[in-house]
Design a protein around this motif. Structure first.
Motif, short mmCIF file in Angstrom:
data_model
loop_
_atom_site.label_atom_id
_atom_site.label_comp_id
_atom_site.label_asym_id
_atom_site.label_seq_id
_atom_site.Cartn_x
_atom_site.Cartn_y
_atom_site.Cartn_z
N PRO A 413 -23.78 -42.07 47.64
CA PRO A 413 -22.48 -42.70 47.37
C PRO A 413 -21.68 -41.86 46.37
O PRO A 413 -22.23 -41.07 45.60
N GLN A 414 -20.38 -42.06 46.38
CA GLN A 414 -19.50 -41.29 45.51
C GLN A 414 -19.78 -41.59 44.04
O GLN A 414 -19.62 -40.72 43.17
N GLN A 415 -20.22 -42.81 43.73
CA GLN A 415 -20.51 -43.17 42.33
C GLN A 415 -21.66 -42.33 41.79
O GLN A 415 -21.62 -41.86 40.65
N LEU A 416 -22.68 -42.11 42.60
CA LEU A 416 -23.82 -41.30 42.15
C LEU A 416 -23.44 -39.83 42.05
O LEU A 416 -23.97 -39.11 41.17
N ILE A 417 -22.56 -39.36 42.91
CA ILE A 417 -22.13 -37.96 42.82
C ILE A 417 -21.38 -37.72 41.52
O ILE A 417 -21.61 -36.72 40.81
N ASP A 418 -20.47 -38.62 41.17
CA ASP A 418 -19.72 -38.46 39.92
C ASP A 418 -20.64 -38.58 38.70
O ASP A 418 -20.45 -37.88 37.69
N TYR A 419 -21.62 -39.47 38.81
CA TYR A 419 -22.55 -39.63 37.69
C TYR A 419 -23.40 -38.38 37.49
O TYR A 419 -23.70 -37.98 36.36
N ALA A 420 -23.81 -37.73 38.58
CA ALA A 420 -24.63 -36.52 38.48
C ALA A 420 -23.82 -35.34 37.96
O ALA A 420 -24.36 -34.48 37.24
N ARG A 421 -22.54 -35.24 38.29
CA ARG A 421 -21.72 -34.09 37.86
C ARG A 421 -21.50 -34.08 36.35
O ARG A 421 -21.44 -33.01 35.74
N GLN A 422 -21.35 -35.26 35.76
CA GLN A 422 -20.97 -35.31 34.35
C GLN A 422 -22.08 -34.82 33.43
O GLN A 422 -21.84 -34.49 32.27
N ASP A 423 -23.32 -34.74 33.93
CA ASP A 423 -24.42 -34.27 33.08
C ASP A 423 -24.40 -32.78 32.85
O ASP A 423 -24.97 -32.29 31.86
N THR A 424 -23.77 -32.02 33.75
CA THR A 424 -23.75 -30.56 33.60
C THR A 424 -22.34 -29.99 33.47
O THR A 424 -22.20 -28.82 33.11
N HIS A 425 -21.31 -30.78 33.76
CA HIS A 425 -19.95 -30.24 33.78
C HIS A 425 -19.51 -29.78 32.39
O HIS A 425 -18.83 -28.75 32.26
N PHE A 426 -19.87 -30.50 31.34
CA PHE A 426 -19.43 -30.18 29.98
C PHE A 426 -20.53 -29.52 29.14
O PHE A 426 -20.37 -29.33 27.94
N LEU A 427 -21.67 -29.17 29.75
CA LEU A 427 -22.81 -28.72 28.97
C LEU A 427 -22.62 -27.31 28.42
O LEU A 427 -23.13 -26.98 27.35
N ILE A 428 -21.86 -26.46 29.12
CA ILE A 428 -21.63 -25.09 28.62
C ILE A 428 -20.78 -25.13 27.34
O ILE A 428 -21.05 -24.39 26.38
N TYR A 429 -19.77 -26.00 27.32
CA TYR A 429 -18.94 -26.12 26.11
C TYR A 429 -19.75 -26.66 24.94
O TYR A 429 -19.61 -26.21 23.79
N VAL A 430 -20.64 -27.60 25.20
CA VAL A 430 -21.50 -28.14 24.14
C VAL A 430 -22.41 -27.04 23.60
O VAL A 430 -22.64 -26.95 22.38
N TYR A 431 -22.92 -26.18 24.48
CA TYR A 431 -23.78 -25.08 24.03
C TYR A 431 -23.02 -24.14 23.09
O TYR A 431 -23.56 -23.72 22.04
N GLU A 432 -21.78 -23.80 23.42
CA GLU A 432 -21.02 -22.88 22.58
C GLU A 432 -20.72 -23.48 21.21
O GLU A 432 -20.83 -22.80 20.18
N ARG A 433 -20.40 -24.76 21.16
CA ARG A 433 -20.14 -25.41 19.88
C ARG A 433 -21.40 -25.49 19.03
O ARG A 433 -21.37 -25.27 17.80
N MET A 434 -22.52 -25.79 19.65
CA MET A 434 -23.78 -25.90 18.90
C MET A 434 -24.25 -24.53 18.42
O MET A 434 -24.85 -24.42 17.34
N THR A 435 -23.99 -23.48 19.19
CA THR A 435 -24.36 -22.14 18.74
C THR A 435 -23.61 -21.77 17.47
O THR A 435 -24.18 -21.23 16.51
N ASN A 436 -22.31 -22.06 17.43
CA ASN A 436 -21.52 -21.78 16.22
C ASN A 436 -22.00 -22.62 15.04
O ASN A 436 -22.04 -22.13 13.89
N ASP A 437 -22.36 -23.87 15.29
CA ASP A 437 -22.85 -24.72 14.20
C ASP A 437 -24.18 -24.20 13.65
O ASP A 437 -24.44 -24.27 12.44
N LEU A 438 -25.02 -23.68 14.52
CA LEU A 438 -26.30 -23.14 14.06
C LEU A 438 -26.10 -21.88 13.23
O LEU A 438 -26.85 -21.63 12.28
N LEU A 439 -25.11 -21.08 13.60
CA LEU A 439 -24.86 -19.86 12.83
C LEU A 439 -24.24 -20.16 11.47
O LEU A 439 -24.38 -19.35 10.54
N LEU A 440 -23.55 -21.30 11.33
CA LEU A 440 -22.93 -21.66 10.06
C LEU A 440 -23.90 -22.30 9.09
O LEU A 440 -23.54 -22.54 7.93
#
Length: 902
Positions: A413-440
């Motif tokens: 169903p379309q609800q499960l497709i949207d639910y599955a996409r949100q787990d990885t769609h923003f994960l690259i941006y979260v990685y970049e922010r956390m990398t900068n926080d770790l360096l600080l």
């Protein structure tokens, strides 16, 4: 005899002709024809069986030996065939060893199981169970610490069909502090494991074997090396990429500061659903061009024993991918070309289970991974979930109510497709922010440690579930119930049955028999089968099918001898308090400090504010903090009123102590310095013991000088105290010596001795005449053992002249005369009562043992019995009890014969 070979030849020719013909897929018409033909065969067999003689005719026919022999052989053949069917269908029990009634019950049970399996297979084959429109959605309200958001919008399917548990639901907006979780599934979902090319091996004897056929990006050739246990059995296999993970070092660009770029919205991002081999090849070529890849896995574990990976989501900066791993289960291994590339970064959140699922079902391994869960832990964040990270860095509220969804549904169903996409769609941006926080962070190398921890997660290997002989005890320890040996026997049997059934049927433990139902059956031990069903609500299907097996386990447990545990009796006085681990004298101890407890809130108001631009916590400015100038009063207690400067004496003392602490002395010098102190302590101890000994003396003498440690004999003037300071046997001996030498007219002492304490001085009675008598004083020198006793003879002299006895009445004189006669009689009868020595016969020369008649001894010499002290308690409740107390202290002996005179 030529007919059977001909028939076999004809059947072989027919099989060859069928094998030569191309096989076509069976249609519903073919299945219906096969079913009709099977029913005709069953009806024909039933008619043939009914044609046999019945009743009296059967008894008449069985009277012929030939007919009876043929019927017996046919019966044994039919029973053997039925037993083979049982064995092929894995139905336990030997039908040949059962009685006739039990054989009929086993056949009926087997027929029920076979008909149910046939019906299920026919429905699956005909496609009756492939209706994707029958979606079931149930909503459950769960208590939570936060308030719920908007009410869940029901789907059209849920509005038409009644929902499970709708009788216990409230309409409208959920209550406060409630979270709505939705069970999203469908009816009659086809089990994916039935479509796998390689069947799933759930046996506990065979370890998990990696199915990797090729090894891209390898530093070492592919080799599946086994590990052996103590019995030389293969226990597991080594990780195929273990050498590559040991040699991995993160690239330099990953250890530098990143430039975060917000991703586009999911509506504006392209989505590719990969469910064919062609689309899989296209996705692989696109993923090879991306430097970072975000990955997540969706898993199902309720209708399978080991679990199934149903979906894999991947995202790059410009595109999202959803891989249907149920369809591409055997082709997904080609993605190792990207996932094992050490130059490409793979980003996952909480990858402990994802790593194991990928290598178990898809033969996928990962090298160069960044785990955002480990990074959040290194940054000491309040929460470690992905939803919190998205809220922290993107201010995005993610709907997590579909965690109970059944990912086996196809199409999704379309609800499960949207639910599955949100787990990885923003994960690259979260990685970049956390990398900068770790360096600080102030701690250097924190980012490198996160990569090391992520690499250790990649080294994990999948192992099959395994149970031991004591695995069922884990359930007993978690519950508060106390089971006896019968209940534990039943629990172990049911636990092993559940494990074997779950492996053979490829179902989870929760589907076969949940834990709470298993504990209820083991605790109740029902006698009947209906009692087992009463312990289950709702009744699991496999429990209903194998109810007879469960009933036999319970009955066998009821036949076990009951062993009651012996509880140790512990009194309140014997129970020792556990040692306390708290240091109450420490300055850091605070009984009102509750910071070590887990229930701490992180939403309390603080002075820290989050920046709208960067999203970090910043300290407030000075002008924002309200200033309150409150005067601090001086302490009113004198305890805190200390002088500002020390006195010269205190300064001198502190200087001396500081100098002593800085001086280095050898252990030998310390020993020489402490010798005078030890000698002084010994002298004080000897003086203390001597003073205590002088206090305990009967007649204290003049105090001796301190330097003279030699003790002189002590002269004791009190006869009674000297007598009671020696052992009991010596007291009796001296008492009888005194009575033997005393005058016949002398009256025995009738006054009761006053009780003395250890620290009280003896009471000297001047009215009692003291006569000169040789005695021995037992003196113990301090420092020696208790066995060394020195007897010092002393002479006692009377200090006062003897006084005449007071006048006595006739009654008192008569009583005294009776006492003297009674004591004299006892002394005469008792062999040890007299104090005079017994005259020994004089023997001239050597004793002649030949003239002795040894038969008169009758068993040899006997040891004389010891004396006893008994108290004659007479007239306890009579008015003249005071006069009768004089008999309480009379010494009598156990072997004195009383003549009845009183």
């Amino acid at each position: 005899m030529p007919r059977p070979p001909k028939r076999a030849h004809v059947e072989a020719n027919e099989e060859q002709a069928q094998a030569a013909q191309p096989q076509e897929e069976s249609t519903p018409e073919d299945i219906e024809a096969f079913t009709n033909q099977a029913f005709k065969n069953v009806v024909g067999a039933t008619r043939a069986a009914n044609a046999f003689p019945q009743g009296n005719a059967r008894a008449l026919y069985l009277s012929y030996p030939g007919y009876a022999r043929v019927m017996d052989e046919l019966s044994q053949r039919v029973v053997g065939l039925i037993g083979n069917v049982f064995q092929a269908k894995e139905i336990k029990g030997d039908i040949k060893k059962r009685q006739l009634e039990e054989q009929f019950e086993m056949v009926q049970e087997c027929n029920d199981i076979l008909f149910e399996r046939i019906t299920t297979n026919l429905d699956i084959k005909s496609g009756l169970r492939r209706n994707p429109q029958q979606v079931v959605e149930a909503q459950v309200d769960v208590m939570s610490g936060s308030t719920s958001a908007e009410p869940a919008v029901a789907s059209p399917q849920t509005q038409e069909t009644p929902k499970a548990g709708s009788w216990n639901r409230t309409t409208g907006t959920p209550q406060r502090n409630m979270v709505s979780a939705r069970l999203f599934t469908a009816k009659n979902i086809v089990r994916p494991q039935t479509q796998f090319k390689e069947p799933v091996d759930n046996s506990a004897h065979n370890p998990f074997v990696p199915r990797l056929k090729e090894k891209p990006n390898s530093l070492k050739p592919l080799a599946l090396l086994p590990e052996y246990d103590d019995a030389d059995n293969i226990q597991s296999y080594l990780h195929p990429y273990e050498f590559e993970l040991l040699k991995f070092q993160p690239p330099a660009e990953q250890l530098q500061k990143q430039k975060p770029a917000l991703p586009a919205l999911m509506a504006d991002t392209e989505l590719m659903v990969v469910n064919t081999v062609e689309s899989l090849q296209q996705a692989l070529e696109e993923l090879r061009q991306a430097p970072q890849i975000a990955i997540d896995v969706e898993h199902h574990s309720y209708r399978t024993f080991m679990g199934i990976t149903c979906l894999v989501q991947m995202s790059t900066r410009n595109k999202d991918y959803i891989f249907d791993t149920l369809t591409l289960r055997d082709e997904m291994h080609i993605l190792n070309l990207v996932l094992t590339d050490p130059k490409k970064l793979k980003i996952l959140h909480g990858a402990d289970l994802d790593i194991e699922w990928l290598q178990r079902d898809l033969s996928l391994y990962i090298v160069n991974m960044f785990d955002t869960h480990r990074a959040a832990k290194a940054l000491n964040m309040a929460r470690l979930s992905l939803a919190f990270l998205l809220k922290n860095y993107l201010d995005l509220d993610v709907d997590k109510s579909l965690q109970l969804a059944d990912w086996r549904m196809r199409p999704l169903p379309q609800q499960l497709i949207d639910y599955a996409r949100q787990d990885t769609h923003f994960l690259i941006y979260v990685y970049e922010r956390m990398t900068n926080d770790l360096l600080l962070q102030k701690e250097p190398g924190l980012l490198n440690s996160v990569y090391q921890m992520s690499t250790e997660v990649c080294k994990k290997r999948y192992n099959k579930p395994h149970i031991g002989p004591e695995s069922h005890m884990d359930l007993v320890r978690k519950t508060k119930r106390s089971f006896d040996n019968r209940q534990l026997y039943a629990l172990r049997g049911i636990f092993e049955w559940r494990d074997a059934t779950a492996r053979s049927e490829d179902e989870s433990y929760g589907y076969v028999l949940p834990n709470h139902m298993m504990l209820q059956i083991a605790e109740s031990l029902p006698r009947e089968m209906q009692g087992i069903l009463a312990c289950c609500n709702p009744i699991p299907p496999l429990v209903r099918q194998q109810l007879h097996t469960l009933h036999q386990i319970v009955l066998k447990a009821r036949d076990q001898p009951l062993v009651k545990p012996i509880l140790e009796a512990r009194s309140s006085t014997q129970a020792a308090l556990p040692p306390s681990t708290k240091d109450f004298s420490s300055k850091l101890y605070c009984p009102h400090d509750f910071s070590h407890q887990d229930e701490t809130r992180d939403d309390l108001p603080t002075l820290l504010k989050r920046s709208t631009a960067s999203g970090k916590l910043e300290l407030p400015r000075e002008e924002d903090i309200p200033k309150q100038d409150l005067p601090i009063a001086a302490p009113a207690m004198a305890l805190f009123d200390k002088p500002a400067k020390r006195t010269p004496e205190e300064e001198q003392q502190w200087a001396h102590l500081r100098k002593e602490s800085q001086t280095l002395r050898t252990p030998y010098k310390r020993y020489l310095a402490i010798l005078p102190l030890m000698e002084q302590l010994k002298a004080d101890q000897v003086a203390r013991e001597r003073s205590e000994l002088s206090k305990r003396r009967l007649c204290p003498a003049a105090p001796a000088p301190e330097q003279n440690i030699k003790l002189e004999p002590i002269v004791i003037k009190d006869e009674d105290d000297a007598m009671y300071s020696v052992p009991l046997r010596e007291q009796l001996k001296r008492k009888h010596q005194t009575n033997g030498k005393a005058d016949a007219d002398q009256q025995p002492t009738t006054s009761k001795r006053s009780r003395k304490d250890e620290n009280t001085k003896p009471i000297v009675r001047p009215e009692v005449p003291v006569k000169t008598e040789p005695a021995a004083v037992v003196h113990q020198v301090p420092g020696e053992s208790d066995d060394e006793v020195v007897e010092v003879p002393i002479q006692r002299q009377s200090t006062e002249p003897p006084k005449p006895p007071p006048a006595q009445s006739k009654k008192q004189q008569k009583r005294n005369q009776f006492q003297r006669g009674f004591k004299a009689k006892n002394r005469g009868n008792h062999p040890q009562s007299s104090s005079q020595q017994v005259a020994q016969p004089k023997v001239e020369g050597n004793f002649d043992y030949k003239n002795v008649d040894f038969r008169q001894f009758k068993g040899g010499a006997q040891r004389a019995r010891g004396t006893e002290i008994k108290q004659n308690i007479r007239g306890k409740n009579r008015p003249n009890n005071r006069n009768n107390k004089q008999f309480n202290k009379l010494f009598t002996f156990s072997n004195v014969k009383k003549d009845g005179k009183k």
